[in-house]
Design a protein around this motif. Structure first.
Motif, PDB file in Angstrom:
ATOM      1  N   LEU A   1      -1.749   4.493  10.497  1.00  0.00           N
ATOM      2  CA  LEU A   1      -1.130   4.436   9.166  1.00  0.00           C
ATOM      3  C   LEU A   1      -2.053   5.438   8.136  1.00  0.00           C
ATOM      4  CD1 LEU A   1       1.199   3.746   7.302  1.00  0.00           C
ATOM      5  CD2 LEU A   1      -0.020   1.473   6.972  1.00  0.00           C
ATOM      6  N   LEU A   2      -3.414   5.028   8.102  1.00  0.00           N
ATOM      7  CA  LEU A   2      -4.370   5.433   7.235  1.00  0.00           C
ATOM      8  C   LEU A   2      -4.480   7.086   7.509  1.00  0.00           C
ATOM      9  CD1 LEU A   2      -7.191   3.023   7.117  1.00  0.00           C
ATOM     10  CD2 LEU A   2      -5.764   3.628   5.188  1.00  0.00           C
ATOM     11  N   ASP A   3      -4.411   7.649   8.778  1.00  0.00           N
ATOM     12  CA  ASP A   3      -4.570   8.903   9.017  1.00  0.00           C
ATOM     13  C   ASP A   3      -3.435   9.576   8.479  1.00  0.00           C
ATOM     14  OD1 ASP A   3      -6.744   8.295  10.252  1.00  0.00           O
ATOM     15  OD2 ASP A   3      -6.035   8.841  12.225  1.00  0.00           O
ATOM     16  N   ALA A   4      -2.081   8.936   8.425  1.00  0.00           N
ATOM     17  CA  ALA A   4      -0.922   9.699   8.041  1.00  0.00           C
ATOM     18  C   ALA A   4      -0.848   9.684   6.660  1.00  0.00           C
ATOM     19  CB  ALA A   4       0.173   8.700   8.570  1.00  0.00           C
ATOM     20  N   LEU A   5      -1.676   8.793   5.786  1.00  0.00           N
ATOM     21  CA  LEU A   5      -1.479   8.666   4.260  1.00  0.00           C
ATOM     22  C   LEU A   5      -1.351  10.295   3.804  1.00  0.00           C
ATOM     23  CD1 LEU A   5      -3.795   5.814   3.283  1.00  0.00           C
ATOM     24  CD2 LEU A   5      -1.129   6.014   3.291  1.00  0.00           C
TER      25      LEU A   5
ATOM     26  N   ALA B   1       0.709  -1.203  -0.058  1.00  0.00           N
ATOM     27  CA  ALA B   1      -0.044   0.083  -0.036  1.00  0.00           C
ATOM     28  C   ALA B   1       0.905   1.341   0.174  1.00  0.00           C
ATOM     29  CB  ALA B   1      -0.781   0.082   1.144  1.00  0.00           C
ATOM     30  N   LEU B   2       1.808   1.139   0.771  1.00  0.00           N
ATOM     31  CA  LEU B   2       2.821   2.536   0.862  1.00  0.00           C
ATOM     32  C   LEU B   2       3.896   2.696  -0.389  1.00  0.00           C
ATOM     33  CD1 LEU B   2       3.924   1.904   4.675  1.00  0.00           C
ATOM     34  CD2 LEU B   2       2.528   3.945   3.736  1.00  0.00           C
ATOM     35  N   GLN B   3       3.999   1.556  -1.005  1.00  0.00           N
ATOM     36  CA  GLN B   3       4.616   1.528  -2.265  1.00  0.00           C
ATOM     37  C   GLN B   3       3.647   2.167  -3.414  1.00  0.00           C
ATOM     38  OE1 GLN B   3       6.573  -2.584  -1.923  1.00  0.00           O
ATOM     39  NE2 GLN B   3       8.180  -1.581  -3.372  1.00  0.00           N
ATOM     40  N   GLY B   4       2.493   1.734  -3.197  1.00  0.00           N
ATOM     41  CA  GLY B   4       1.265   2.071  -4.110  1.00  0.00           C
ATOM     42  C   GLY B   4       1.431   3.509  -4.286  1.00  0.00           C
ATOM     43  N   ILE B   5       1.430   4.184  -3.025  1.00  0.00           N
ATOM     44  CA  ILE B   5       1.280   5.736  -3.086  1.00  0.00           C
ATOM     45  C   ILE B   5       2.590   6.457  -3.221  1.00  0.00           C
ATOM     46  CG2 ILE B   5      -0.681   5.553  -1.329  1.00  0.00           C
ATOM     47  CD1 ILE B   5       1.270   6.650   0.976  1.00  0.00           C
ATOM     48  N   GLY B   6       3.737   5.635  -3.761  1.00  0.00           N
ATOM     49  CA  GLY B   6       5.054   6.321  -4.057  1.00  0.00           C
ATOM     50  C   GLY B   6       6.138   6.182  -2.926  1.00  0.00           C
ATOM     51  N   LEU B   7       5.940   5.455  -1.896  1.00  0.00           N
ATOM     52  CA  LEU B   7       7.276   5.479  -1.103  1.00  0.00           C
ATOM     53  C   LEU B   7       8.373   4.408  -1.542  1.00  0.00           C
ATOM     54  CD1 LEU B   7       5.330   7.050   0.905  1.00  0.00           C
ATOM     55  CD2 LEU B   7       6.383   5.453   2.819  1.00  0.00           C
ATOM     56  N   PRO B   8       9.410   4.861  -1.389  1.00  0.00           N
ATOM     57  CA  PRO B   8      10.450   4.035  -2.061  1.00  0.00           C
ATOM     58  C   PRO B   8      10.294   2.426  -0.914  1.00  0.00           C
ATOM     59  CG  PRO B   8      11.469   6.074  -1.408  1.00  0.00           C
ATOM     60  CD  PRO B   8      10.140   6.136  -0.863  1.00  0.00           C
TER      61      PRO B   8
ATOM     62  N   GLY C   1       8.376  18.685   8.493  1.00  0.00           N
ATOM     63  CA  GLY C   1       6.789  18.412   8.728  1.00  0.00           C
ATOM     64  C   GLY C   1       6.433  16.898   8.209  1.00  0.00           C
ATOM     65  N   ALA C   2       7.530  16.133   7.886  1.00  0.00           N
ATOM     66  CA  ALA C   2       7.398  14.794   7.354  1.00  0.00           C
ATOM     67  C   ALA C   2       7.089  13.818   8.673  1.00  0.00           C
ATOM     68  CB  ALA C   2       8.719  14.124   6.888  1.00  0.00           C
ATOM     69  N   SER C   3       6.297  12.735   8.271  1.00  0.00           N
ATOM     70  CA  SER C   3       5.833  11.738   9.304  1.00  0.00           C
ATOM     71  C   SER C   3       7.014  10.764   9.774  1.00  0.00           C
ATOM     72  CB  SER C   3       4.561  11.176   8.601  1.00  0.00           C
ATOM     73  OG  SER C   3       4.295   9.698   9.285  1.00  0.00           O
ATOM     74  N   LEU C   4       6.678  10.623  10.807  1.00  0.00           N
ATOM     75  CA  LEU C   4       7.795   9.717  11.801  1.00  0.00           C
ATOM     76  C   LEU C   4       7.427   7.929  11.076  1.00  0.00           C
ATOM     77  CD1 LEU C   4       9.602   9.050  13.712  1.00  0.00           C
ATOM     78  CD2 LEU C   4       7.719   8.893  15.448  1.00  0.00           C
ATOM     79  N   PHE C   5       6.273   8.067  10.473  1.00  0.00           N
ATOM     80  CA  PHE C   5       6.319   6.735   9.816  1.00  0.00           C
ATOM     81  C   PHE C   5       7.437   6.561   8.619  1.00  0.00           C
ATOM     82  CE2 PHE C   5       1.735   6.072  11.038  1.00  0.00           C
ATOM     83  CZ  PHE C   5       1.635   4.894  11.324  1.00  0.00           C
ATOM     84  N   ALA C   6       7.623   7.706   7.967  1.00  0.00           N
ATOM     85  CA  ALA C   6       8.559   7.657   6.859  1.00  0.00           C
ATOM     86  C   ALA C   6       9.894   8.013   7.439  1.00  0.00           C
ATOM     87  CB  ALA C   6       8.227   8.829   5.861  1.00  0.00           C
TER      88      ALA C   6
ATOM     89  N   GLU D   1       3.261  12.838   0.395  1.00  0.00           N
ATOM     90  CA  GLU D   1       4.187  13.966  -0.013  1.00  0.00           C
ATOM     91  C   GLU D   1       5.367  13.906   0.440  1.00  0.00           C
ATOM     92  OE1 GLU D   1       1.919  16.913   1.707  1.00  0.00           O
ATOM     93  OE2 GLU D   1       0.211  16.937   0.253  1.00  0.00           O
ATOM     94  N   THR D   2       5.691  12.448   1.009  1.00  0.00           N
ATOM     95  CA  THR D   2       6.932  12.510   1.630  1.00  0.00           C
ATOM     96  C   THR D   2       8.387  12.917   0.717  1.00  0.00           C
ATOM     97  OG1 THR D   2       6.257  10.744   3.077  1.00  0.00           O
ATOM     98  CG2 THR D   2       8.688  10.802   2.616  1.00  0.00           C
ATOM     99  N   ALA D   3       9.143  13.579   1.112  1.00  0.00           N
ATOM    100  CA  ALA D   3      10.445  14.081   0.174  1.00  0.00           C
ATOM    101  C   ALA D   3      11.367  12.922   0.205  1.00  0.00           C
ATOM    102  CB  ALA D   3      11.150  15.127   0.802  1.00  0.00           C
ATOM    103  N   THR D   4      11.818  12.897  -1.077  1.00  0.00           N
ATOM    104  CA  THR D   4      12.998  11.743  -1.289  1.00  0.00           C
ATOM    105  C   THR D   4      14.360  12.048  -0.544  1.00  0.00           C
ATOM    106  OG1 THR D   4      13.579  12.759  -3.365  1.00  0.00           O
ATOM    107  CG2 THR D   4      11.958  11.024  -3.309  1.00  0.00           C
TER     108      THR D   4
END
Length: 237
Positions: free
Chosen positions: A53-57, A21-28, A83-88, A62-65
């Protein structure tokens, strides 16, 4: 989750679906795997990993690379999350803590972060590497502590005024084993290693309960990645 219909999901499927799911929204791929592990830990111990996790989507999409900027302060190192998420950034925080421990630096502050309340999963990432760490954050509910002694994890929420030594929207992480059992005075808002082990055994035996509506959203996002795999022969990474 009380009163909601739930689906019981195996730990393996939970991790795979979260990662997809996270790769599906573009995360490495590496970032997605760490974020999935953080969410899964919260699910295992009954702290609503799927919902968090869903709240953080919106922020994760928009997570920067580029990695967060690192600066050296008199009392340790500072990472600017911007401003990035701790998940990322959970994996990055643990990487930095490992470097800080090797360099004899006592603390790392992850500043201006979002979703800081998922630091329990970050402590679990540290424990998986044999790394001792003490992590703290503060929000409206109080002060959260998560710690690893290099093998086991503790988590506790102390309700009331936030710890004045923990800046808002930040994680203060120390590269040391906890001096005493963390959260011993936190009552029911606590997960000690024994409790976590029992939760994990139950999850292995019966799966993890996830609200049906939340699970359907996760599965749909995971399919985005799977469809791309089938159409192009490669995944998003």
């Amino acid at each position: 989750m009380a009163g909601d219909a739930v689906t019981r999901v195996s730990l393996n499927e939970l991790r795979v679906r979260y990662t997809r799911a996270l790769q599906g929204i573009g995360l490495p791929a590496g970032t997605a795997a760490d974020a999935a592990a953080i969410a899964q830990w919260h699910d295992i111990v009954g702290l609503d990993g799927a919902r968090r996790l869903l709240d953080a989507l919106p922020r994760l999409g928009e997570t920067a690379t580029a990695p967060p900027a690192l600066s050296r302060q008199p009392d340790g190192w500072r990472l600017d999350a911007a401003g990035a998420s701790l998940f990322a950034l959970g994996g990055v925080l643990v990487d930095t803590l490992e470097m800080a421990a090797s360099a004899g630096v006592p603390a790392v502050i992850l500043a201006e972060a979002r979703d800081v309340a998922v630091l329990g999963g970050c402590a679990d990432l540290a424990a998986a590497r044999g790394l001792a760490a003490d992590l703290r954050c503060a929000d409206a509910a109080g002060t959260l502590t998560a710690a690893s002694d290099g093998a086991r994890v503790w988590w506790a929420l102390r309700r009331g005024p936030a710890d004045p030594d923990v800046p808002a929207n930040s994680v203060v992480a120390r590269t040391a084993r906890p001096a005493a059992e963390p959260g011993a005075d936190a009552g029911p808002c606590r997960r000690d290693p024994g409790t976590i082990a029992r939760h994990r055994a139950a999850a292995l035996d019966r799966g993890v309960p996830v609200a049906d509506a939340e699970w359907r959203r996760i599965v749909a996002l995971a399919e985005l990645c799977l469809v791309e795999d089938r159409e192009t022969g490669i995944g998003r990474s």
